[in-house]
Design a protein around this motif. Sequence first.
Motif, PDB file in Angstrom:
ATOM      1  N   THR A   8     -44.051  14.762  39.190  1.00 15.87           N
ATOM      2  CA  THR A   8     -42.600  14.791  39.224  1.00 15.87           C
ATOM      3  C   THR A   8     -42.073  15.317  37.890  1.00 15.87           C
ATOM      4  N   GLN A   9     -40.817  15.720  37.899  1.00 12.07           N
ATOM      5  CA  GLN A   9     -40.191  16.270  36.705  1.00 12.07           C
ATOM      6  C   GLN A   9     -39.181  15.270  36.154  1.00 12.07           C
ATOM      7  N   SER A  10     -38.893  15.424  34.871  1.00 17.98           N
ATOM      8  CA  SER A  10     -37.935  14.552  34.202  1.00 17.98           C
ATOM      9  C   SER A  10     -36.908  15.376  33.450  1.00 17.98           C
ATOM     10  N   VAL A  11     -35.741  14.805  33.287  1.00 16.04           N
ATOM     11  CA  VAL A  11     -34.706  15.386  32.431  1.00 16.04           C
ATOM     12  C   VAL A  11     -34.526  14.430  31.268  1.00 16.04           C
ATOM     13  N   LEU A  12     -34.616  14.961  30.057  1.00 22.93           N
ATOM     14  CA  LEU A  12     -34.498  14.137  28.857  1.00 22.93           C
ATOM     15  C   LEU A  12     -33.406  14.715  27.967  1.00 22.93           C
ATOM     16  N   VAL A  13     -32.468  13.876  27.562  1.00 22.69           N
ATOM     17  CA  VAL A  13     -31.423  14.299  26.638  1.00 22.69           C
ATOM     18  C   VAL A  13     -31.379  13.281  25.502  1.00 22.69           C
ATOM     19  N   GLU A  14     -31.436  13.778  24.280  1.00 20.03           N
ATOM     20  CA  GLU A  14     -31.359  12.891  23.115  1.00 20.03           C
ATOM     21  C   GLU A  14     -30.202  13.326  22.236  1.00 20.03           C
ATOM     22  N   ARG A  15     -29.498  12.350  21.694  1.00 16.75           N
ATOM     23  CA  ARG A  15     -28.383  12.632  20.796  1.00 16.75           C
ATOM     24  C   ARG A  15     -28.414  11.615  19.666  1.00 16.75           C
ATOM     25  N   GLU A  16     -28.170  12.096  18.455  1.00 17.18           N
ATOM     26  CA  GLU A  16     -27.935  11.156  17.366  1.00 17.18           C
ATOM     27  C   GLU A  16     -26.420  11.011  17.284  1.00 17.18           C
ATOM     28  N   ILE A  17     -25.938   9.793  17.462  1.00 18.32           N
ATOM     29  CA  ILE A  17     -24.503   9.537  17.565  1.00 18.32           C
ATOM     30  C   ILE A  17     -24.069   8.622  16.433  1.00 18.32           C
ATOM     31  N   ALA A  18     -22.971   8.973  15.779  1.00 19.90           N
ATOM     32  CA  ALA A  18     -22.527   8.233  14.595  1.00 19.90           C
ATOM     33  C   ALA A  18     -21.727   6.981  14.957  1.00 19.90           C
ATOM     34  N   HIS A  19     -22.264   6.184  15.859  1.00 17.03           N
ATOM     35  CA  HIS A  19     -21.648   4.906  16.236  1.00 17.03           C
ATOM     36  C   HIS A  19     -22.770   3.889  16.394  1.00 17.03           C
ATOM     37  N   PRO A  20     -22.479   2.601  16.164  1.00 20.06           N
ATOM     38  CA  PRO A  20     -23.525   1.578  16.275  1.00 20.06           C
ATOM     39  C   PRO A  20     -23.958   1.354  17.726  1.00 20.06           C
ATOM     40  N   PRO A  21     -25.204   0.898  17.934  1.00 18.37           N
ATOM     41  CA  PRO A  21     -25.714   0.669  19.295  1.00 18.37           C
ATOM     42  C   PRO A  21     -24.801  -0.228  20.136  1.00 18.37           C
ATOM     43  N   GLU A  22     -24.223  -1.266  19.526  1.00 14.16           N
ATOM     44  CA  GLU A  22     -23.389  -2.210  20.289  1.00 14.16           C
ATOM     45  C   GLU A  22     -22.185  -1.517  20.915  1.00 14.16           C
ATOM     46  N   LYS A  23     -21.606  -0.558  20.201  1.00 12.59           N
ATOM     47  CA  LYS A  23     -20.431   0.162  20.709  1.00 12.59           C
ATOM     48  C   LYS A  23     -20.833   1.091  21.852  1.00 12.59           C
ATOM     49  N   ILE A  24     -21.947   1.792  21.667  1.00 13.44           N
ATOM     50  CA  ILE A  24     -22.433   2.696  22.715  1.00 13.44           C
ATOM     51  C   ILE A  24     -22.813   1.874  23.942  1.00 13.44           C
ATOM     52  N   TRP A  25     -23.409   0.712  23.705  1.00 14.65           N
ATOM     53  CA  TRP A  25     -23.814  -0.174  24.806  1.00 14.65           C
ATOM     54  C   TRP A  25     -22.616  -0.525  25.687  1.00 14.65           C
ATOM     55  N   ARG A  26     -21.471  -0.813  25.050  1.00  8.29           N
ATOM     56  CA  ARG A  26     -20.267  -1.127  25.828  1.00  8.29           C
ATOM     57  C   ARG A  26     -19.899   0.041  26.739  1.00  8.29           C
ATOM     58  N   ALA A  27     -19.981   1.265  26.200  1.00  8.25           N
ATOM     59  CA  ALA A  27     -19.621   2.454  26.982  1.00  8.25           C
ATOM     60  C   ALA A  27     -20.611   2.713  28.123  1.00  8.25           C
ATOM     61  N   LEU A  28     -21.833   2.188  27.974  1.00  6.39           N
ATOM     62  CA  LEU A  28     -22.859   2.371  29.014  1.00  6.39           C
ATOM     63  C   LEU A  28     -22.809   1.279  30.070  1.00  6.39           C
ATOM     64  N   MET A 101     -31.559   9.515  26.941  1.00  6.20           N
ATOM     65  CA  MET A 101     -31.363   9.349  28.372  1.00  6.20           C
ATOM     66  C   MET A 101     -32.480  10.126  29.064  1.00  6.20           C
ATOM     67  N   GLU A 102     -33.247   9.420  29.888  1.00  8.69           N
ATOM     68  CA  GLU A 102     -34.299  10.104  30.633  1.00  8.69           C
ATOM     69  C   GLU A 102     -34.142   9.770  32.110  1.00  8.69           C
ATOM     70  N   GLN A 103     -34.110  10.825  32.929  1.00  8.28           N
ATOM     71  CA  GLN A 103     -34.071  10.642  34.380  1.00  8.28           C
ATOM     72  C   GLN A 103     -35.391  11.164  34.923  1.00  8.28           C
ATOM     73  N   THR A 104     -36.180  10.265  35.512  1.00  7.00           N
ATOM     74  CA  THR A 104     -37.525  10.612  35.975  1.00  7.00           C
ATOM     75  C   THR A 104     -37.603  10.569  37.497  1.00  7.00           C
ATOM     76  N   GLY A 105     -38.558  11.297  38.035  1.00  9.98           N
ATOM     77  CA  GLY A 105     -38.856  11.184  39.458  1.00  9.98           C
ATOM     78  C   GLY A 105     -38.419  12.345  40.331  1.00  9.98           C
ATOM     79  N   PHE A 106     -37.999  13.464  39.721  1.00  9.42           N
ATOM     80  CA  PHE A 106     -37.626  14.624  40.539  1.00  9.42           C
ATOM     81  C   PHE A 106     -38.878  15.267  41.118  1.00  9.42           C
ATOM     82  N   ARG A 107     -38.937  15.403  42.442  1.00 12.11           N
ATOM     83  CA  ARG A 107     -40.086  16.062  43.067  1.00 12.11           C
ATOM     84  C   ARG A 107     -39.956  17.575  42.906  1.00 12.11           C
ATOM     85  N   PRO A 108     -41.090  18.287  42.901  1.00  9.16           N
ATOM     86  CA  PRO A 108     -41.060  19.748  42.751  1.00  9.16           C
ATOM     87  C   PRO A 108     -40.249  20.434  43.856  1.00  9.16           C
TER      88      PRO A 108
END
Length: 136
Positions: A8-28, A101-108
Amino acid sequence: MNDMASATQSVLVEREIAHPPEKIWRALTQPHLIAEWLMKNDFQPVVGHRFDFSAEWGSVSCEVLEIEAPRSLSYSWGDHELKTVVTWTLAPAGAGTLLRMEQTGFRPDQPRYFHGARSGWPRFLAALEELLARMG
């Protein structure tokens, strides 16, 4: 020789964000905030909670699989054809957070879903960053 047809295929996106984890967690994890950068939803940060994301093009069914505030969040993401898992990982990085953010499990045989996710997630994360800036 490995049979790659079953891989299976995966999509991976990484970002360094200038906010603390707790704040990002709220948005998620807060439904009204998720709606501002991703889609309308009835999310609750509870393992086993089933919820939907909905947009003009339709909806996607999800279930919370794992949650460890404010470090990781994982939920299934799919419809009658698509069976994937989205995993968010937050790691402190200097004054901010490395968000993965990683989304896994896309079939070919699902190129439409895969390419849709590959082009969609960077836009969603850009909207997330805009929201975080507005949250102050």
